[in-house]
Design an enzyme around this catalytic site. Structure first.
Site, PDB file in Angstrom:
ATOM      1  N   CYS A 137       0.956  -1.316  -0.033  1.00  0.00           N
ATOM      2  CA  CYS A 137       0.146   0.272  -0.415  1.00  0.00           C
ATOM      3  C   CYS A 137       0.593   1.595   0.063  1.00  0.00           C
ATOM      4  O   CYS A 137       1.414   1.624   1.316  1.00  0.00           O
ATOM      5  CB  CYS A 137      -0.679  -0.277   0.848  1.00  0.00           C
ATOM      6  SG  CYS A 137      -1.719   1.592   1.367  1.00  0.00           S
ATOM      7  N   CYS A 140      -0.435   4.068   2.193  1.00  0.00           N
ATOM      8  CA  CYS A 140       0.087   4.071   3.936  1.00  0.00           C
ATOM      9  C   CYS A 140       1.574   4.118   3.728  1.00  0.00           C
ATOM     10  O   CYS A 140       1.968   4.638   5.042  1.00  0.00           O
ATOM     11  CB  CYS A 140      -0.397   2.792   4.233  1.00  0.00           C
ATOM     12  SG  CYS A 140      -1.707   1.650   3.020  1.00  0.00           S
ATOM     13  N   ASP A 141       2.439   3.757   2.373  1.00  0.00           N
ATOM     14  CA  ASP A 141       3.849   4.058   3.605  1.00  0.00           C
ATOM     15  C   ASP A 141       4.535   4.621   2.912  1.00  0.00           C
ATOM     16  O   ASP A 141       5.944   4.994   3.004  1.00  0.00           O
ATOM     17  CB  ASP A 141       4.293   2.484   2.925  1.00  0.00           C
ATOM     18  CG  ASP A 141       3.522   1.404   4.149  1.00  0.00           C
ATOM     19  OD1 ASP A 141       2.886   1.785   4.997  1.00  0.00           O
ATOM     20  OD2 ASP A 141       3.517  -0.359   3.815  1.00  0.00           O
TER      21      ASP A 141
END
Ligand SMILES: Cc1cc2nc3c(=O)[nH]c(=O)nc-3n(C[C@H](O)[C@H](O)[C@H](O)COP(=O)(O)OP(=O)(O)OC[C@H]3O[C@@H](n4cnc5c(N)ncnc54)[C@H](O)[C@@H]3O)c2cc1C
Length: 309
Positions: A137, A140-141
């Protein structure tokens, strides 16, 4: 949740756009409804940085906010939410027993909206370095990889969206694709080809991920030349498609050969009172609005099933 809270008219499994819309509809028609979600409310769309194709938001909306708003709207009409994983459904004299990691719950009707999860590469080092440089993701990261070179594996819409997002943070983004052209939509391809930080390795497949405490390099194989090479990188984003979350349904429902649930146009499965909505369905359009539409349809026919029960 106390024992008297274990019986419902409708249980919805999955808190993405399909499940949240189903929950809005069932609660609003005063059906005692429980939504079971094992992770982040909002489902996959909560990982979308910006959603531009969900009607009603002409300027777009963050996927996280969209999921939150859907949840707020359904909760306002009385939808209850349980954070737990559904592990199976048993049929008992017309009742459905939904087994979860937080105990068993009974309902007359069940709407399955458990969506999809990311496919893995299945190569050495992938599991070992997940969370230590291997991610599924970018939204997200990506921020963890500022000014570092990263790779994205895949060539579809999701992979190119991830690459474009990563280009805002990383020093360089290498897209590794097993074919010699992308599957992504033309508009995304145009954006990626004109982004100077993004480059492409065609006809190339990842073979191993190596590092020490964190990822240091990915071993690659070029299928056309037969050459093996290693790319020094700080992060690897895997975006090679989705796998339907239906393992817990084996033995209860017949699945198609890709593991999706077969329904009719009313979202009914072969078992009366079990309906399915969203990405989990055979031939779903795999879009948030389509999932929401399925959720509404499933709720309407769940209510009809309960009226005739
Ligand atoms: C990065 C990204 C960007 C995207 N961008 C867009 C976009 O711009 N526009 C668009 O229309 N679509 C977009 N999509 C696709 C869209 O998010 C999906 O089509 C949509 O979320 C599908 O909704 P769903 O409710 O069917 O399933 P999901 O969103 O997959 O939700 C299913 C939920 O069920 C839960 N679950 C699964 N198994 C269980 C279980 N056993 N017990 C309990 N809970 C369970 C999961 O945790 C998940 O929260 C994007 C997807 C991604 C990943």
């Amino acid at each position: 949740m106390s024992r008297e809270d274990s019986s419902y008219e409708v249980i919805i499994i999955g808190g993405g756009p399909a499940g949240l819309t189903a929950g809005l509809y069932t609660s609003r028609t005063r059906l005692n409804s429980l939504l079971i979600e094992r992770g982040l409310i909002g489902g996959q769309i909560a990982n979308a940085e910006w959603v531009e194709n969900y009607p009603g938001f002409p300027e777009g909306i963050s996927g996280f906010d969209l999921g939150e708003l859907m949840h707020q709207q359904a909760t306002k009409y009385g939808l209850k939410t349980l954070i737990a994983e559904a592990t199976g459904i048993e049929l008992q004299e017309g009742q459905k027993i939904v087994k979860t990691t937080e105990g068993n719950f009974t309902a007359k009707a069940v709407i399955i909206a458990s969506g999809s999860e990311r496919r893995k590469l299945g190569i050495p080092g992938e599991d070992e370095f997940t969370g230590k440089g291997v991610s599924y993701c970018a939204t997200c990261d990506a921020a963890f990889f500022r000014e570092q070179p990263v790779a994205v594996v895949g060539g579809g819409d999701a992979a190119i969206t991830e690459a474009l997002h990563l280009a805002k943070f990383a020093s360089k983004v290498t897209v590794i694709h097993r074919r010699n052209q992308l599957r992504a939509s033309r508009i995304l391809q145009e954006k990626a080809f004109s982004e100077p930080k993004i480059n492409f390795l065609w006809d190339t497949i990842p073979e191993k991920i190596e590092g020490e405490d964190i990822v240091k390099r990915i071993g690659l194989h070029q299928v056309k030349t037969g050459e093996n090479l290693a790319l020094e990188i700080g992060g690897i984003f895997v975006s090679i498609g989705l796998k339907p979350d239906t393992d817990f349904l084996k033995g209860t429902l017949t699945l198609d050969d890709t593991g999706h649930v077969i329904t009719n146009e009313k979202m009914e499965t072969e078992v009366p009172g079990i309906l399915a909505a969203g990405d989990i369905r055979h031939n779903s359009a795999r879009q948030a609005i389509a999932a929401a539409g399925d959720g509404a349809t499933a709720a309407i026919y769940a209510e009809k099933f309960l009226t005739d029960f």
